[in-house]
Design an enzyme around this catalytic site. Sequence first.
Site, PDB file in Angstrom:
ATOM      1  N   ASP A 297       0.857  -1.186   0.000  1.00 36.95           N
ATOM      2  CA  ASP A 297       0.000   0.000   0.000  1.00 36.95           C
ATOM      3  C   ASP A 297       0.898   1.242   0.000  1.00 36.95           C
ATOM      4  OD1 ASP A 297      -2.192   1.591  -0.111  1.00 36.95           O
ATOM      5  OD2 ASP A 297      -3.181   0.810   1.661  1.00 36.95           O
TER       6      ASP A 297
HETATM    7  C1  BGC Z   1      -5.123   3.121   0.187  1.00 34.55           C
HETATM    8  C2  BGC Z   1      -5.321   2.052  -0.857  1.00 34.55           C
HETATM    9  C3  BGC Z   1      -5.295   2.684  -2.221  1.00 34.55           C
HETATM   10  C4  BGC Z   1      -3.986   3.387  -2.389  1.00 34.55           C
HETATM   11  C5  BGC Z   1      -3.801   4.012  -3.754  1.00 34.55           C
HETATM   12  C6  BGC Z   1      -3.926   3.989  -0.086  1.00 34.55           C
HETATM   13  O1  BGC Z   1      -3.895   5.095   0.741  1.00 34.55           O
HETATM   14  O2  BGC Z   1      -5.011   2.499   1.458  1.00 34.55           O
HETATM   15  O3  BGC Z   1      -6.500   1.356  -0.621  1.00 34.55           O
HETATM   16  O4  BGC Z   1      -5.512   1.732  -3.202  1.00 34.55           O
HETATM   17  O5  BGC Z   1      -3.892   4.422  -1.429  1.00 34.55           O
HETATM   18  O6  BGC Z   1      -4.598   5.115  -3.935  1.00 34.55           O
END
Ligand code: BGC
Length: 765
Positions: A297
């Site tokens: 993530d």
């Molecule tokens: C989130 C993810 C997301 C990623 C990309 C993160 O802050 O936890 O779920 O896919 O950002 O935007």
Amino acid sequence: MKKKNLYFLLIILLIINVSCKENSQNNLGKNTTNSIDSKVAELLSKMTLEEKIGQMNQYNGFWDVTGPKPSDGDAAKKYEHLKKGYVGSMLNVRGVKEVRAVQKIAVEETRLGIPLIIGFDVIHGYETLSPIPLAEAASWDLEAIKKSAQVAAKEAAAAGINWTFAPMVDISRDARWGRVMEGAGEDPYLGSKIATARVKGFQGDDLSSPETIAACAKHWAGYGFAEAGRDYNTVDVGTSTLNNIVFPPFKAAAEAGVKTFMNSFNELNGIPATGNSYLQRDILKDKWNYDGFVVSDWGSMNEMIAHGYAKDKKQAAELSIIAGSDMDMESYAYVDELANLVREGKVKESLIDDAVKRILKVKFELGLFDDPYKYCNEAIEKEVTGSQEIQEAVLDMAKKSIVLLKNENNLLPLKKEGQRIALIGALASDKNSPLGSWRIAAKDSTAVSVLEGLQKYSGNTITYSKGADLTLGKTEFAIELQINTTDKSGFTEAIQTAKNADVVVMVLGEHGFHTGEARSRADLGLPGVQQDLLEAIYKVNKNIVLVLNNGRPLTITWADAHVPAIVEAWQLGTQSGHAIAQVLYGDYNPSGKLPMTFPRSVGQIPIYYNYKNTGRPVLPAPNEVFWSHFTDESNTPLYPFGYGLSYTSFMYSNLIVNKVSEENVDVTFTLKNTGKVTGKEVVQLYIRDVLANVTRPVKELKGFEIVELKPNQEKTIHFNLTKDALGFFDNAGEFVLEPGEFKVFVGGSSQTVLESGFVMEAKNE
Ligand code: BGC
């Protein structure tokens, strides 16, 4: 044009085409007789260590940010890396023009011309938005959910995207956590079915089709169990809960063929998920034999430093690759550190090869090597974006997502003519909030408001009065929302409007940006001055239909005790107002059921239907305190999991449980529509394993079906329970079926109405 010229032009075009392809693909992926695995191996053998690591590096585009900006990354560095082939994927690049621009660099300017995989948070739609995922889950309609994912994939693919960071399959029992809006609620059975539907919807049967995109099961794992529901907080979950509650939807997604996983920000029992080999290697890649890739993530590799688990970025990279994270999203850890770690002998190159193979495989499966620009057609983008087909699918999904929570004296449906309707609440005219939280590609204020919907579907006189603002200042994804907690200057006008009305429709709840990532709440009442507004209106007109817009269960205990009709309408996306109006006027009979328990008060959280009985479940004697309870609150929820009403009523009878053989049990019962209109009921089947070596919940959902019946019509419903439904994971992570007594329950919610049971004898070995 003369024939000769035409011929000349054709030759030129052919030459350009051939040389472009050769340049762009270096003959990769052209040997169609080779399997994808051998194509991957062939390509891998040509790659330098840096190029391999490049495939494991994902950068945010140059435009949108969905997380904190990394301090050591900038646009110039990204361009430089793109040109060198040090980038395997980008996220938040949107629209054909932008995607083509970055893809062109990867394909035409790098040594091997390996195309980028373009990721995006297509969580509940791309530009046209469907309801938030929690709302969709309330439909329990797997076909509609699949269709919703399918049209989202089509619209996103037409805009250049080939990979979504969805579905989020995190189970959560804590409505304080803002991200419950993004999941399927509290139940692993329903969650698993929905995970499968969403993966199949996004990916289709053929990933190389230009209308499908790769999906991503996230966040692996335990993210929904953040302490106190505070986003990014510590997670400490026991073995039994992990195996039986947290893991199943991920397993279902893997079995449905989801191409990627995303790990989570949280630590799980002391080890951050990104550096967690138990999760990524032992369970996912070894036990489940998963062959897709895992993306970290946003910045989560570097965040292991703050967790107190990695001393610096270099160690974060080392821990992440050893633990099985294949791609680095925005930590700059792999691109900056991995090559040195390999040269120093701290990381085996075989680990890098394994990660790169997984990533390249998905790119081949998407067909990106055959045509890196296959998602880049402006004409298709124009034709598909916001098309009739997509609008119809999101409207259908929105209607099915609505849950009728209360309807005293048949206040609903509203009459279409001759009713004076007062419409009150800032959310009633809001065209932006229904778009929810994840709507990066949507144009602001493009949802149909409730006001617009009500006006469209009736000839009634509708008088709108806002009453009070819900928010103040900017409402944006990355900015803390300012709630109006003081200004009640609009109350007087709203009260006057309500006085002159036959029915008051009040649209209250949370703004779309009040839920979602980083939107945890400690108080789950109606935000700001809305509760005061509701009570003020109630004083002058009790005929209130409360329409809730929200992304999570709320503690609307006062409303439940006073307001005669309550409609849970979540954040329903682009077609929100049309769907709500159709339900309020009875053009559509609601059939949604809650996928998550509504608490009476925050102190009850975590509250969920599949709780354990405890050793002291009941009052021992009048006035004695020694049982599991609160002194100041009931144990029961305000609205239970699986609950939802209809404009008709249903009766359950004749429950018969028949053991066909050991490990195979037949359940039948009769459902009758006892009301005056046609309606759909989500019939639900629960079991309880009464005695086991690891204690089992008081109820577990094991089957459901949507049944539509005309007035007075009845139907025999049939379920079959086999080992999959009757067994569970023990604390060694093994799936076991223990003989003994089982209870069986059926009904229209987890507060079931019929009960029976059977005994499973021990097998003679
Ligand atoms: C989130 C993810 C997301 C990623 C990309 C993160 O802050 O936890 O779920 O896919 O950002 O935007």
